[in-house]
Scaffold this motif. Structure first.
Motif, PDB file in Angstrom:
ATOM      1  N   GLU A 167       4.776  37.066 -30.747  1.00 25.68           N
ATOM      2  CA  GLU A 167       4.871  38.519 -30.583  1.00 25.68           C
ATOM      3  C   GLU A 167       6.086  38.934 -29.756  1.00 25.68           C
ATOM      4  N   ASP A 168       6.842  37.978 -29.238  1.00 27.73           N
ATOM      5  CA  ASP A 168       7.988  38.273 -28.379  1.00 27.73           C
ATOM      6  C   ASP A 168       9.246  38.507 -29.207  1.00 27.73           C
ATOM      7  N   LEU A 169      10.109  39.385 -28.706  1.00 29.68           N
ATOM      8  CA  LEU A 169      11.356  39.729 -29.361  1.00 29.68           C
ATOM      9  C   LEU A 169      12.512  39.394 -28.430  1.00 29.68           C
ATOM     10  N   ILE A 170      13.509  38.698 -28.965  1.00 27.92           N
ATOM     11  CA  ILE A 170      14.725  38.387 -28.206  1.00 27.92           C
ATOM     12  C   ILE A 170      15.905  38.940 -28.984  1.00 27.92           C
ATOM     13  N   VAL A 171      16.647  39.839 -28.364  1.00 31.55           N
ATOM     14  CA  VAL A 171      17.846  40.386 -28.981  1.00 31.55           C
ATOM     15  C   VAL A 171      19.032  39.647 -28.395  1.00 31.55           C
ATOM     16  N   GLY A 172      19.850  39.051 -29.264  1.00 34.71           N
ATOM     17  CA  GLY A 172      20.961  38.231 -28.808  1.00 34.71           C
ATOM     18  C   GLY A 172      20.536  36.769 -28.723  1.00 34.71           C
ATOM     19  N   PHE A 173      21.490  35.930 -28.431  1.00 31.17           N
ATOM     20  CA  PHE A 173      21.263  34.482 -28.411  1.00 31.17           C
ATOM     21  C   PHE A 173      21.061  34.017 -26.973  1.00 31.17           C
ATOM     22  N   ASP A 174      19.812  33.986 -26.526  1.00 38.70           N
ATOM     23  CA  ASP A 174      19.442  33.600 -25.163  1.00 38.70           C
ATOM     24  C   ASP A 174      18.730  32.247 -25.214  1.00 38.70           C
ATOM     25  N   ARG A 175      19.492  31.165 -25.059  1.00 41.11           N
ATOM     26  CA  ARG A 175      18.949  29.807 -25.175  1.00 41.11           C
ATOM     27  C   ARG A 175      17.744  29.577 -24.264  1.00 41.11           C
ATOM     28  N   ALA A 176      17.873  29.968 -22.993  1.00 38.25           N
ATOM     29  CA  ALA A 176      16.806  29.704 -22.020  1.00 38.25           C
ATOM     30  C   ALA A 176      15.510  30.419 -22.415  1.00 38.25           C
ATOM     31  N   ARG A 177      15.626  31.663 -22.837  1.00 38.29           N
ATOM     32  CA  ARG A 177      14.415  32.408 -23.208  1.00 38.29           C
ATOM     33  C   ARG A 177      13.792  31.830 -24.477  1.00 38.29           C
ATOM     34  N   ILE A 178      14.622  31.430 -25.426  1.00 37.04           N
ATOM     35  CA  ILE A 178      14.108  30.805 -26.655  1.00 37.04           C
ATOM     36  C   ILE A 178      13.313  29.557 -26.295  1.00 37.04           C
ATOM     37  N   ARG A 213      12.696  49.254 -37.727  1.00 34.10           N
ATOM     38  CA  ARG A 213      11.410  49.622 -37.122  1.00 34.10           C
ATOM     39  C   ARG A 213      11.351  49.202 -35.661  1.00 34.10           C
ATOM     40  N   ARG A 214      11.953  48.070 -35.351  1.00 36.25           N
ATOM     41  CA  ARG A 214      11.970  47.560 -33.972  1.00 36.25           C
ATOM     42  C   ARG A 214      13.118  48.149 -33.148  1.00 36.25           C
ATOM     43  N   LYS A 215      13.929  48.998 -33.788  1.00 37.26           N
ATOM     44  CA  LYS A 215      15.069  49.654 -33.130  1.00 37.26           C
ATOM     45  C   LYS A 215      16.081  48.651 -32.581  1.00 37.26           C
ATOM     46  N   VAL A 216      16.315  47.588 -33.362  1.00 42.03           N
ATOM     47  CA  VAL A 216      17.309  46.577 -33.006  1.00 42.03           C
ATOM     48  C   VAL A 216      18.574  46.883 -33.791  1.00 42.03           C
ATOM     49  N   ASN A 217      19.712  46.841 -33.101  1.00 45.04           N
ATOM     50  CA  ASN A 217      20.978  47.227 -33.735  1.00 45.04           C
ATOM     51  C   ASN A 217      21.917  46.070 -34.020  1.00 45.04           C
ATOM     52  N   GLY A 218      21.563  44.847 -33.644  1.00 46.37           N
ATOM     53  CA  GLY A 218      22.492  43.739 -33.857  1.00 46.37           C
ATOM     54  C   GLY A 218      21.778  42.430 -34.107  1.00 46.37           C
ATOM     55  N   VAL A 219      22.539  41.491 -34.593  1.00 45.30           N
ATOM     56  CA  VAL A 219      22.029  40.144 -34.843  1.00 45.30           C
ATOM     57  C   VAL A 219      22.842  39.165 -34.010  1.00 45.30           C
ATOM     58  N   PRO A 220      22.343  37.987 -33.737  1.00 43.30           N
ATOM     59  CA  PRO A 220      21.014  37.534 -34.112  1.00 43.30           C
ATOM     60  C   PRO A 220      19.949  38.165 -33.220  1.00 43.30           C
ATOM     61  N   CYS A 276      25.173  34.080 -35.130  1.00 41.27           N
ATOM     62  CA  CYS A 276      24.008  33.694 -35.938  1.00 41.27           C
ATOM     63  C   CYS A 276      24.111  32.226 -36.346  1.00 41.27           C
ATOM     64  N   ARG A 277      25.295  31.804 -36.756  1.00 42.04           N
ATOM     65  CA  ARG A 277      25.501  30.395 -37.142  1.00 42.04           C
ATOM     66  C   ARG A 277      25.244  29.486 -35.941  1.00 42.04           C
ATOM     67  N   THR A 278      25.741  29.879 -34.778  1.00 45.72           N
ATOM     68  CA  THR A 278      25.538  29.091 -33.559  1.00 45.72           C
ATOM     69  C   THR A 278      24.051  29.027 -33.212  1.00 45.72           C
ATOM     70  N   ALA A 279      23.357  30.148 -33.335  1.00 53.76           N
ATOM     71  CA  ALA A 279      21.920  30.193 -33.018  1.00 53.76           C
ATOM     72  C   ALA A 279      21.128  29.291 -33.957  1.00 53.76           C
ATOM     73  N   LYS A 280      21.424  29.328 -35.245  1.00 50.08           N
ATOM     74  CA  LYS A 280      20.706  28.479 -36.207  1.00 50.08           C
ATOM     75  C   LYS A 280      20.974  27.006 -35.933  1.00 50.08           C
ATOM     76  N   GLU A 281      22.203  26.666 -35.619  1.00 54.07           N
ATOM     77  CA  GLU A 281      22.532  25.276 -35.298  1.00 54.07           C
ATOM     78  C   GLU A 281      21.782  24.825 -34.047  1.00 54.07           C
ATOM     79  N   PHE A 282      21.694  25.685 -33.036  1.00 49.00           N
ATOM     80  CA  PHE A 282      20.941  25.379 -31.822  1.00 49.00           C
ATOM     81  C   PHE A 282      19.467  25.102 -32.148  1.00 49.00           C
ATOM     82  N   LEU A 283      18.854  25.947 -32.963  1.00 55.07           N
ATOM     83  CA  LEU A 283      17.449  25.745 -33.335  1.00 55.07           C
ATOM     84  C   LEU A 283      17.261  24.405 -34.052  1.00 55.07           C
ATOM     85  N   LYS A 284      18.179  24.074 -34.935  1.00 52.80           N
ATOM     86  CA  LYS A 284      18.105  22.790 -35.647  1.00 52.80           C
ATOM     87  C   LYS A 284      18.265  21.624 -34.685  1.00 52.80           C
ATOM     88  N   GLN A 285      19.212  21.715 -33.758  1.00 47.24           N
ATOM     89  CA  GLN A 285      19.433  20.632 -32.792  1.00 47.24           C
ATOM     90  C   GLN A 285      18.223  20.431 -31.887  1.00 47.24           C
TER      91      GLN A 285
END
Length: 113
Positions: free
Chosen positions: A59-70, A46-53, A15-24
Motif C-alpha cells: 500500500e506504500d507509494l514511493i515517488v522517485g528512486f529511493d533505494r533505502a526506502r525500497i 489518480r494518485r497525483k504523481v507527476n513523474g517516473v519512476p 527508470c532503467r537504473t531503478a529496474k536494474e537495481f530491483l533485478k540486482q
C-alpha cells in the motif's frame, strides 16, 4: 508478500537504473509503462504523481528512486532452485527456510536477505 510495481517510461534513464537495481537485489516486480498503458497512466493521475519512476510496494507509494526506502519496504527476494533454476519469491523475515520448488519438487534451504 507485498507486490512491487514500478511505473516507468521507455525514455527515462532513472527508470532503467531503478529496474536494474530491483533485478540486482532479486526483487520481483511488475513494470507498467505509463506511455503505452492507459490504465497505468490513469493510476498515476489518480494518485497525483507527476513523474517516473514511482513505485507501489504493498500500500506504500514511493515517488522517485529511493533505494533505502525500497529496501525497507520490500519483504521478499527471488531465489533460484539449484536443480531446475526456477525462480520463486520467498519472504525475507523468516531467517533460514526450507523451500520446495513448484516446478521440480526439489527441497532446499535458503536465507534471503
Amino acid at each position: 508478500m507485498k507486490p512491487v510495481t514500478v511505473y516507468t517510461t521507455q525514455t527515462c534513464p532513472h527508470c532503467r537504473t531503478a529496474k536494474e537495481f530491483l533485478k540486482q537485489q532479486n526483487i520481483h516486480f511488475i513494470e507498467k509503462d505509463v506511455n503505452t498503458d492507459a490504465q497505468a497512466r490513469s493510476e498515476m493521475m489518480r494518485r497525483k504523481v507527476n513523474g517516473v519512476p514511482f513505485f507501489t510496494i504493498g500500500e506504500d507509494l514511493i515517488v522517485g528512486f529511493d533505494r533505502a526506502r525500497i529496501m525497507a519496504l520490500v519483504d521478499h527476494r527471488l531465489v533460484e532452485c539449484p536443480s531446475c533454476r526456477t525462480r520463486m519469491r520467498v519472504p525475507t523475515d523468516k531467517g533460514t527456510i526450507r523451500v520446495t520448488c513448484p516446478n521440480c519438487s526439489q527441497v532446499f534451504q535458503t536465507n534471503p536477505k
